[in-house]
Scaffold this motif. Structure first.
Motif, short mmCIF file in Angstrom:
data_model
loop_
_atom_site.label_atom_id
_atom_site.label_comp_id
_atom_site.label_asym_id
_atom_site.label_seq_id
_atom_site.Cartn_x
_atom_site.Cartn_y
_atom_site.Cartn_z
N VAL A 62 18.48 47.61 24.27
CA VAL A 62 19.72 47.15 25.07
C VAL A 62 19.77 45.69 24.84
O VAL A 62 18.88 45.05 24.26
N VAL A 63 20.86 44.98 25.05
CA VAL A 63 21.10 43.80 24.93
C VAL A 63 20.61 43.06 25.79
O VAL A 63 20.63 42.96 27.13
N VAL A 64 19.56 42.19 25.49
CA VAL A 64 18.55 41.29 26.39
C VAL A 64 19.32 39.78 26.59
O VAL A 64 19.59 39.51 25.37
N THR A 65 19.36 39.16 27.71
CA THR A 65 19.95 37.78 27.82
C THR A 65 18.89 36.81 28.04
O THR A 65 19.33 35.61 28.19
N THR A 66 17.54 37.25 27.85
CA THR A 66 16.59 36.05 28.18
C THR A 66 15.76 35.84 26.78
O THR A 66 15.60 36.68 26.07
N PRO A 67 15.45 34.57 26.62
CA PRO A 67 14.83 34.17 25.11
C PRO A 67 13.53 34.94 25.05
O PRO A 67 13.12 35.39 24.03
N TRP A 68 12.86 35.53 26.19
CA TRP A 68 11.60 36.12 25.91
C TRP A 68 11.69 37.54 25.59
O TRP A 68 10.93 38.36 25.12
N GLY A 96 20.63 38.41 18.64
CA GLY A 96 21.46 37.39 19.75
C GLY A 96 21.56 35.86 19.10
O GLY A 96 20.98 35.42 18.28
N TRP A 97 22.67 35.12 19.95
CA TRP A 97 22.66 33.78 19.88
C TRP A 97 22.49 33.10 20.96
O TRP A 97 22.89 33.43 22.07
N PHE A 98 21.60 32.24 21.14
CA PHE A 98 21.16 31.17 22.27
C PHE A 98 21.75 29.79 21.56
O PHE A 98 22.03 29.34 20.58
N ARG A 99 21.93 28.71 22.44
CA ARG A 99 22.21 27.51 22.32
C ARG A 99 21.41 26.66 23.31
O ARG A 99 20.65 26.98 24.37
N GLN A 100 21.19 25.36 22.82
CA GLN A 100 20.29 24.42 23.54
C GLN A 100 20.94 22.79 23.31
O GLN A 100 20.84 22.38 22.09
N LYS A 158 18.62 20.02 28.16
CA LYS A 158 18.78 21.40 29.05
C LYS A 158 18.02 22.53 28.13
O LYS A 158 17.25 22.40 27.19
N GLU A 159 17.91 23.47 29.03
CA GLU A 159 17.18 24.73 28.55
C GLU A 159 17.77 25.61 27.84
O GLU A 159 19.03 25.64 27.62
N ARG A 160 17.16 26.41 26.80
CA ARG A 160 17.91 26.96 25.93
C ARG A 160 18.80 28.35 26.83
O ARG A 160 17.97 28.97 27.42
N GLU A 161 19.71 28.50 26.39
CA GLU A 161 20.60 29.29 26.95
C GLU A 161 21.36 30.57 26.14
O GLU A 161 21.36 30.20 25.04
N THR A 188 27.87 35.28 27.76
CA THR A 188 27.47 34.25 28.93
C THR A 188 28.87 33.93 29.31
O THR A 188 29.82 34.08 28.57
N ASP A 189 29.31 33.78 30.81
CA ASP A 189 30.48 33.74 31.21
C ASP A 189 31.23 32.61 30.70
O ASP A 189 32.64 32.76 30.53
#
Length: 124
Positions: free
Chosen positions: A103-109, A35-39, A43-46, A61-62
């Motif tokens: 499955v593809v998870v969308t939360t950092p944890w 996954g890729w996240f950004r911060q 702001k919180e990591r999304e 993400t939308d």
């Protein structure tokens, strides 16, 4: 432990493109969720995008749908994030992450290992 190293960040004008890469160490890359996240500052990591082990399932993400594309090359232990039509609001540190879910998870944890991050700055 898996090590993740991102590259490809930088400064780009609005409307431009960047391609982020994340190389993973270890022999289990082909069986892992990526996954890729950004911060952004303050702001919180999304979640930005995720891809399952085979590349057959992706989520976004939308705010990036239609502009960003996540892909992976299991032979190279690498996951990519192609970012087109960049906007100033895309400015953030982008992190690559690895998880063990099928499955593809969308939360950092939902992810176990993280890269050090790469800065993406989009000027208006």
């Amino acid at each position: 432990q898996v090590q993740l190293v991102e590259s490809g960040g930088g400064l780009v004008q609005a409307g431009g493109s960047l391609r982020l890469s994340c190389v993973a160490s270890g022999r289990t890359f082909s069986s892992t969720l990526m996954g890729w996240f950004r911060q952004a500052p303050g702001k919180e990591r999304e979640f930005v995008a995720g891809i399952n082990w085979s590349g057959s399932r992706t989520k976004y993400t939308d705010s990036v749908k239609g502009r960003f594309t996540i892909s992976r090359d299991n032979a190279k232990n690498t996951v990519y994030l192609q970012m087109n039509s960049l906007k100033p609001e895309d400015t953030a540190v982008y992190y690559c992450a690895r998880g063990s879910n099928i499955v593809v998870v969308t939360t950092p944890w939902g992810y176990d290992d993280w890269g050090q991050g790469t800065q993406v700055t989009v000027s208006s």
